[in-house]
Design an enzyme around this catalytic site. Structure first.
Site, PDB file in Angstrom:
ATOM      1  N   GLY A   1      24.227   0.678  70.771  1.00 29.00           N
ATOM      2  CA  GLY A   1      25.409   1.117  70.025  1.00 29.00           C
ATOM      3  C   GLY A   1      26.227  -0.077  69.553  1.00 29.00           C
ATOM      4  CG  ASP A   2      29.618  -0.703  70.265  1.00 27.31           C
ATOM      5  OD1 ASP A   2      30.359   0.151  69.761  1.00 27.31           O
ATOM      6  OD2 ASP A   2      29.447  -0.817  71.490  1.00 27.31           O
TER       7      ASP A   2
ATOM      8  CE  LYS B   1      25.745   4.072  65.550  1.00 29.61           C
ATOM      9  NZ  LYS B   1      25.845   3.004  66.548  1.00 29.61           N
TER      10      LYS B   1
ATOM     11  CE  LYS C   1      28.352  -4.201  55.177  1.00 32.60           C
ATOM     12  NZ  LYS C   1      28.427  -5.652  55.061  1.00 32.60           N
TER      13      LYS C   1
ATOM     14  N   GLY D   1      33.327   7.487  66.803  1.00 38.85           N
ATOM     15  CA  GLY D   1      34.282   6.413  66.496  1.00 38.85           C
ATOM     16  C   GLY D   1      33.988   5.512  65.322  1.00 38.85           C
ATOM     17  CG  HIS D   2      31.591   5.986  62.148  1.00 38.84           C
ATOM     18  ND1 HIS D   2      30.906   4.951  62.726  1.00 38.84           N
ATOM     19  CD2 HIS D   2      30.679   6.949  61.932  1.00 38.84           C
ATOM     20  CE1 HIS D   2      29.651   5.278  62.850  1.00 38.84           C
ATOM     21  NE2 HIS D   2      29.476   6.487  62.398  1.00 38.84           N
ATOM     22  CB  THR D   3      37.413   2.344  61.580  1.00 40.42           C
ATOM     23  OG1 THR D   3      37.733   2.647  62.933  1.00 40.42           O
ATOM     24  CG2 THR D   3      38.690   2.072  60.812  1.00 40.42           C
TER      25      THR D   3
ATOM     26  NE  ARG E   1      17.750  28.459  80.559  1.00 41.24           N
ATOM     27  CZ  ARG E   1      16.711  28.755  81.325  1.00 41.24           C
ATOM     28  NH1 ARG E   1      15.779  29.556  80.879  1.00 41.24           N
ATOM     29  NH2 ARG E   1      16.607  28.251  82.541  1.00 41.24           N
TER      30      ARG E   1
ATOM     31  CD  GLN F   1      26.459   8.417  71.541  1.00 41.80           C
ATOM     32  OE1 GLN F   1      25.526   9.122  71.186  1.00 41.80           O
ATOM     33  NE2 GLN F   1      27.613   8.906  71.836  1.00 41.80           N
TER      34      GLN F   1
HETATM   35  P1  GDP Z   1      29.048   1.306  65.284  1.00 39.14           P
HETATM   36  O1  GDP Z   1      29.544   1.659  66.633  1.00 39.14           O
HETATM   37  O2  GDP Z   1      27.600   0.997  65.256  1.00 39.14           O
HETATM   38  O3  GDP Z   1      29.446   2.284  64.217  1.00 39.14           O
HETATM   39  O4  GDP Z   1      29.700  -0.075  64.936  1.00 39.14           O
HETATM   40  P2  GDP Z   1      30.988  -0.299  64.067  1.00 39.14           P
HETATM   41  O5  GDP Z   1      30.812   0.326  62.746  1.00 39.14           O
HETATM   42  O6  GDP Z   1      32.160   0.045  64.902  1.00 39.14           O
HETATM   43  O7  GDP Z   1      30.909  -1.847  63.812  1.00 39.14           O
HETATM   44  C1  GDP Z   1      31.388  -2.741  64.702  1.00 39.14           C
HETATM   45  C2  GDP Z   1      32.250  -3.775  64.015  1.00 39.14           C
HETATM   46  O8  GDP Z   1      31.432  -4.709  63.334  1.00 39.14           O
HETATM   47  C3  GDP Z   1      33.238  -3.246  62.992  1.00 39.14           C
HETATM   48  O9  GDP Z   1      34.472  -3.855  63.235  1.00 39.14           O
HETATM   49  C4  GDP Z   1      32.661  -3.729  61.656  1.00 39.14           C
HETATM   50  O10 GDP Z   1      33.639  -3.979  60.701  1.00 39.14           O
HETATM   51  C5  GDP Z   1      31.964  -4.995  62.057  1.00 39.14           C
HETATM   52  N1  GDP Z   1      30.842  -5.374  61.197  1.00 39.14           N
HETATM   53  C6  GDP Z   1      29.888  -4.573  60.657  1.00 39.14           C
HETATM   54  N2  GDP Z   1      28.992  -5.320  59.989  1.00 39.14           N
HETATM   55  C7  GDP Z   1      29.381  -6.620  60.087  1.00 39.14           C
HETATM   56  C8  GDP Z   1      28.836  -7.876  59.633  1.00 39.14           C
HETATM   57  O11 GDP Z   1      27.792  -7.953  58.990  1.00 39.14           O
HETATM   58  N3  GDP Z   1      29.518  -9.006  59.996  1.00 39.14           N
HETATM   59  C9  GDP Z   1      30.656  -8.979  60.732  1.00 39.14           C
HETATM   60  N4  GDP Z   1      31.242 -10.134  61.045  1.00 39.14           N
HETATM   61  N5  GDP Z   1      31.194  -7.828  61.179  1.00 39.14           N
HETATM   62  C10 GDP Z   1      30.561  -6.657  60.868  1.00 39.14           C
END
Ligand code: GDP
Length: 430
Positions: free
Chosen positions: A12-13, A16, A18, A40-42, A144, A224
């Site tokens: 996870g993290d 995903k 972006k 938890g996506h922003t 069930r 995840q």
């Molecule tokens: P998820 O849990 O897989 O959805 O991960 P997130 O979407 O929360 O991403 C984790 C963090 O990594 C976020 O703050 C993103 O903005 C950041 N992030 C995503 N791709 C990149 C990248 O290529 N480079 C950097 N430096 N940060 C990134």
């Protein structure tokens, strides 16, 4: 037209959010197929910040259908508040833009209570649940005794389902020293929330199959990561659902043959939150540096994530179990400035070399990583949008990763910004 499944290929993290956002702009339908309101996506769209934890990312984009599949466990009160929050930001949510599978099991308040009561009692190696009732809700599904979305439409059925659940829950609660469930209160709460949910209830399997036949692009949005899969993850330090790509089919009701492309999201190094095995974990300045450069702190808790070098063994394994066709390789820019990079290419177990993570816990604990070293780069890769923008050693690193995991890079991400992405293969291409 292609249908794409996105799965996290580590713990996870992986970034995903972006990638899913990037793809959802190009999809007609975006469906969630597992997990609960712990995703938890922003999303930042035209400068506005949207926070999503249950609804698919497509919800914030007009003209898309967002779907919650039966593989999800759904907290109706959370759904209500997430919808309310998004509406206050001007997002339009109607039965035309949101559909919830009628056979989706509900998370009830008693599930969260159980989660928290158990975590408070367990003294051996906590699993580290989010306390939102997701695990207990999945237990009830398999047991069930779930209340499902469709049950809310009929009072008699609803009461029958609640009674079935309470036989089990009251017994459990006695053992944990909790009061019995207030049945009348639970039924009243469910009756009150029923209209909100039923408005969006639909035979999702049917809708998705019709959309597929009409040539619409469907994006299946995983939450995840594959190493947290209930079957193929580092059990018991895993989530309570299947996370791997096959779940996109069973968690929504489309056939496995309808999935054309599986995109695995892979971070250029490894992180893990909470307990559990992590062979390539670093407890030194390099690990510290990865965590700081990568901002590897929990979004909710602020807790430091465990960090380590890229583990090709694990990713080769998750690419296999999810049938990954191409990866989105993220956070390459975090590796800028290291003199030397290491990649875990195998494990040593009792003097033997193994090329996969064994299942037995004691074997996992005795696995020590075998590293391959590669020269790093001192130029910045941040914001690179083409291969020509990357230093030669960064390209070599990416190429070596592709070889080791036996899977090509489809997308390369070089910053949190949407446009800072190198497209190699379009997952939606025919
Ligand atoms: P998820 O849990 O897989 O959805 O991960 P997130 O979407 O929360 O991403 C984790 C963090 O990594 C976020 O703050 C993103 O903005 C950041 N992030 C995503 N791709 C990149 C990248 O290529 N480079 C950097 N430096 N940060 C990134």
């Amino acid at each position: 037209m292609a249908n794409v499944v996105v799965v996290g290929a580590q713990w996870g993290d992986e970034g995903k959010g972006k990638i899913v956002d990037w793809l959802s702009e190009r999809a007609d339908v975006i469906a969630r197929f597992q997990g609960g309101h712990n995703a938890g996506h922003t999303l930042v769209i035209d400068g506005e910040v949207f926070k999503l934890s249950l609804l698919p990312s497509g919800i914030v984009r007009g003209g898309k259908l967002s779907v919650i599949g039966n593989g999800v466990v759904l907290d109706p009160w959370h759904l209500e508040s997430e919808i309310k929050g998004l509406r206050s930001q001007g997002v339009e949510i109607t039965p035309d833009t949101l559909m919830i599978a009628e056979n989706t099991p509900l998370i009830l308040p008693i599930h969260g209570e159980l989660d928290r009561a158990r975590e408070a009692q367990i003294s051996v190696a906590k699993i580290g649940t989010t306390g939102r009732g997701i695990g207990p809700a999945y237990e009830d599904k398999v047991g069930r005794r779930s209340v499902r979305v469709a049950d809310l439409a009929d009072d008699a059925t609803l009461e029958l389902r609640v009674d079935r659940a309470l036989v089990h829950h009251d017994a459990l609660r006695r053992g944990l020293g909790l009061e019995p469930v207030d049945r009348a209160d639970l039924v009243a709460k469910l009756r009150a929330i029923a209209p909100t949910l039923l408005e969006y209830a639909a035979p999702v399997w049917k809708v998705l199959n019709e959309k597929r036949k009409a040539g619409k692009r469907i994006l299946f949005e995983g939450a995840q990561g594959a190493l947290l899969d209930i079957d193929f993850g580092t059990y018991p330090f895993v989530t309570s659902s299947n996370v791997i790509a096959g779940q996109a089919a069973t968690g929504t009701g489309i056939g496995p043959g309808s999935i054309d492309f599986v995109l695995g999201i892979v971070k250029a190094y490894t992180t893990r939150v909470g307990e559990g095995p992590f062979p390539a974990e670093l407890d030194d300045a390099d690990g510290q540096r990865l965590g700081e450069r990568g901002h590897e702190f929990g979004t909710v808790t602020g807790r430091k994530r465990r960090c380590g070098w890229f583990d090709a063994v694990l990713v080769r394994q998750t690419c296999a179990t999810s049938g990954v066709n191409g990866i989105a390789f993220t956070k390459l820019d975090v590796l800028d400035g290291f003199d030397t990079l290491k990649i875990c290419v195998g494990y040593e177990l009792d003097g033997e070399r193994v090329d996969y993570l064994p299942t037995a816990a004691d074997h996992q604990a005795r696995c020590t990583p075998i590293y391959e070293e590669m020269p790093g780069w001192h130029e910045s890769t941040e914001g690179a949008r083409s291969w020509a923008d990357l230093p030669a050693n960064a390209i070599k690193y990416v190429r070596r990763v592709e070889e080791l995991i036996d899977c090509p890079v489809a997308l390369l991400s070089t910053s949190p910004e949407r446009e800072d992405t190198i497209l190699v293969t379009d997952p939606f291409a025919d």
